[in-house]
Scaffold this motif. Structure first.
Motif, mmCIF file in Angstrom:
data_model
loop_
_atom_site.group_PDB
_atom_site.id
_atom_site.type_symbol
_atom_site.label_atom_id
_atom_site.label_comp_id
_atom_site.label_asym_id
_atom_site.label_seq_id
_atom_site.Cartn_x
_atom_site.Cartn_y
_atom_site.Cartn_z
ATOM 1 N N VAL A 18 17.250 -6.022 90.429
ATOM 2 C CA VAL A 18 17.390 -7.465 90.207
ATOM 3 C C VAL A 18 17.938 -7.737 88.805
ATOM 4 O O VAL A 18 18.901 -8.486 88.638
ATOM 5 N N PHE A 21 21.593 -6.898 88.103
ATOM 6 C CA PHE A 21 22.537 -7.815 88.767
ATOM 7 C C PHE A 21 23.031 -8.891 87.806
ATOM 8 O O PHE A 21 24.144 -9.380 87.929
ATOM 9 N N PHE A 22 22.197 -9.224 86.805
ATOM 10 C CA PHE A 22 22.552 -10.314 85.896
ATOM 11 C C PHE A 22 23.148 -9.823 84.576
ATOM 12 O O PHE A 22 23.418 -10.613 83.691
ATOM 13 N N PHE A 23 23.336 -8.522 84.450
ATOM 14 C CA PHE A 23 23.950 -7.984 83.238
ATOM 15 C C PHE A 23 25.363 -7.490 83.545
ATOM 16 O O PHE A 23 25.619 -7.002 84.653
ATOM 17 N N LEU A 38 21.381 3.852 93.036
ATOM 18 C CA LEU A 38 21.972 4.120 94.357
ATOM 19 C C LEU A 38 22.482 5.556 94.434
ATOM 20 O O LEU A 38 22.420 6.192 95.488
ATOM 21 N N LEU A 41 19.653 7.731 95.177
ATOM 22 C CA LEU A 41 19.307 7.641 96.603
ATOM 23 C C LEU A 41 20.155 8.618 97.424
ATOM 24 O O LEU A 41 19.649 9.299 98.322
ATOM 25 N N VAL A 44 18.804 12.150 96.804
ATOM 26 C CA VAL A 44 17.541 12.369 97.544
ATOM 27 C C VAL A 44 17.841 12.501 99.042
ATOM 28 O O VAL A 44 17.300 13.377 99.721
ATOM 29 N N GLY A 45 18.750 11.635 99.529
ATOM 30 C CA GLY A 45 19.149 11.675 100.940
ATOM 31 C C GLY A 45 19.743 13.021 101.316
ATOM 32 O O GLY A 45 19.491 13.540 102.400
ATOM 33 N N THR A 48 17.051 15.510 101.922
ATOM 34 C CA THR A 48 16.273 15.299 103.155
ATOM 35 C C THR A 48 17.047 15.732 104.408
ATOM 36 O O THR A 48 16.471 15.821 105.473
ATOM 37 N N LEU A 49 18.356 15.994 104.225
ATOM 38 C CA LEU A 49 19.151 16.448 105.373
ATOM 39 C C LEU A 49 18.535 17.703 106.000
ATOM 40 O O LEU A 49 18.554 17.888 107.213
ATOM 41 N N SER A 205 11.771 -8.464 100.565
ATOM 42 C CA SER A 205 12.026 -7.645 99.368
ATOM 43 C C SER A 205 11.045 -8.021 98.266
ATOM 44 O O SER A 205 10.483 -7.150 97.595
#
Lengths: 220, 289
Positions: A18, A21-23, A38, A41, A44-45, A48-49, A205
């Motif tokens: 959040v 998003f404003f910077f 992201l 993520l 990490v994804g 997990t494969l 959220s």
């Protein structure tokens, strides 16, 4: 501990997303933090494969061992997984058949087996639409009849023969009606659903970030 | 003017006041630290958070909150009961998108509730997933549900299973399962794409009772045509709170409803102003949002 840590992680991660998003991401480091998260993520994804491969192998192997109904398909699944994966993991320098370039085993299986099979599945959608439309458009009630008339008008307008037929009517009434249905009534309803869904998503959220909602961990 | 009217008009007046501010903000220099062009989003978030927290606080104090009935969610227990009576499994698909999508998280939350009911009735549950991250989250949620119901021995690690990473390979596998095993109940909750109708029609042909929920407007007609109950848009996100009956979570839903009322008021005022050729500032402010 088992609940506290995930809630704290959710709070910090949500807050970073959040705030960043404003910077301005070009002039501050905070602005780029959301992209950084992201990227984490994705990493990490990737790990997990392996879980996925273990799950699919275990489930199918157990089916083959117990000779469950349709076990032969499970054999094909297992063969397919390893026939696709193993040659693509081996270095191309060993043989042009390895790796994922054009001419490799992986590429051949993808282009000549997987892609056509996926296209076939997608193509069957036409038949499913026909059967679902038949059920939906049966004029059982006033609402269903209205739906039938509206759908017939819109569908007719979208095929050349139907358009030619509707043009036989005087004036621009069919064109106006179609435009009104698609860009008026249909779009308004869609936007209503989208606004509601966006608010619902934001509310959920917020509940997750603040730790009010813990059902995604199986709690509460 | 009484206080109730003032409450309704204040955000609209705020929107008018912010209009010129946003025009200035859009012309900010590239070296700026803050994204002033997103100031209106910040104000919306603060307002939104304020209302949600306010209602959550009221709910905590025990203030009764009215919530309209959602037939699709009321039918979940009945549908699982049907599967129990028939001795057939319940199939739950938490969408086919990644875990970073809020729809998938909503699907996983509902999965926890469904798993508690299946654990209570000793009904087999099957949850095919498309992404390994969803697999890990789904396994944890189902395991927790079985533990909470005191049925940890009945938990099978392969209840949640990874099926395929490709959209149509996943669909083919799940459709094959539906036709072979004929689950009594199919629940689809999450993000769905072109496969929505393939899944729902196959489930219909297999004679299953079907409950679907998605926030994708383009997939909703397919689910409505082929399923017995469909949760539309926001109902999917409200499901976990609705099923939990927890005042704290229900408070969040009421706060969301208040924001919706404000948006409806803004849309009405905007429509009237636009019809009569006024309200350029109002429209510009919304375009900036």
């Amino acid at each position: 501990m088992k609940t506290g840590v995930p809630v704290a992680v959710s709070f910090v991660a949500g807050l970073i997303m959040v705030v960043s998003f404003f910077f301005n991401e070009e002039t501050t480091k905070v602005g780029g933090l959301s992209q950084e998260l992201l990227n984490w993520l994705i990493i990490v994804g990737g790990f997990t494969l392996l879980l996925g491969v273990v799950s699919i192998t275990r489930v199918n192997w157990s089916g083959v061992r117990q000779k469950k109904e349709g076990w032969i398909y499970k054999v094909f699944t297992l063969i397919s997984i390893f026939a696709m994966a193993l040659p693509s993991l081996l270095p191309e320098s060993w043989s042009p058949l390895f790796g994922r370039s054009a001419g490799s085993i992986y590429d051949w299986l993808f282009v000549y087996l997987q892609a056509p099979m996926m296209a076939t599945m997608f193509a069957t959608l036409a038949f499913y639409i026909a059967s679902a439309a038949y059920r939906a458009f049966r004029a059982r009630s006033a609402e269903a009849t209205l739906l039938l008339i509206t759908a017939t008008l819109v569908m007719l307008w979208r095929v050349p023969m139907g358009e030619a037929f509707l043009n036989l009517f005087p004036g621009d009434i069919p064109a106006w009606l179609n435009t009104y249905i698609m860009n008026g009534a249909n779009l308004a309803v869609q936007r209503g659903i989208i606004i509601g869904a966006a608010l619902g998503a934001s509310s959920m959220s917020l509940r997750i970030i603040l730790g009010i909602e813990r059902t995604y961990m199986g709690k509460g | 003017m009484n206080l109730t009217n003032l409450r309704k008009i204040t955000p609209v007046a705020l929107a008018f006041a912010l209009g010129p501010l946003c025009e200035t903000a859009l012309a900010q220099p590239p070296e700026a630290i803050f994204r002033l062009d997103r100031l209106n989003a910040l104000i919306t978030i603060i307002l939104f958070s304020f209302f949600i927290l306010l209602y959550t606080h009221w709910a905590k104090q025990g203030k009764p909150l009215f919530l309209r009935k959602i037939p699709g969610l009321d039918a979940v227990e009945e549908a699982v009961g049907r599967a129990t009576e028939m001795g057939r499994p319940v199939l739950f698909i938490p969408g086919i998108d990644e875990l970073d999508q809020i729809e998938t998280i909503a699907g996983i939350s509902i999965l926890g509730r469904v798993a508690k009911i299946t654990a209570q009735y000793d009904t087999p549950l099957v949850v095919p997933v498309r992404y390994p991250l969803v697999l890990a989250a789904g396994q944890e949620v189902v395991k927790q549900a079985y533990i909470e119901m005191g049925k940890q021995d009945a938990y099978d690690e392969d209840t949640v299973l990874y099926v395929a990473g490709e959209q149509f390979a996943f669909t083919a596998n799940v459709n094959g399962y539906m036709m072979r095993e004929r689950p009594a109940t199919n629940i689809y909750m999450g993000a769905f794409f072109a496969e929505s109708l393939l899944l729902a029609e196959t489930g219909n042909a297999a004679g299953s009772i079907q409950i679907a929920g998605t926030a994708r407007p383009e997939q909703l007609p397919f689910f409505i045509a082929a399923c017995d109950y469909t949760l539309m848009g926001e109902e999917l996100f409200a499901a976990s709170a609705y099923l939990s009956h927890e005042p704290l979570m229900l408070g969040g839903l009421k706060g969301q409803d208040l924001i919706k009322v404000l948006i409806i008021v803004c849309i009405l005022i905007g429509s009237i102003l636009a019809t009569f050729g006024y309200g350029e500032t109002f429209i510009e402010w919304f375009n900036a949002v």
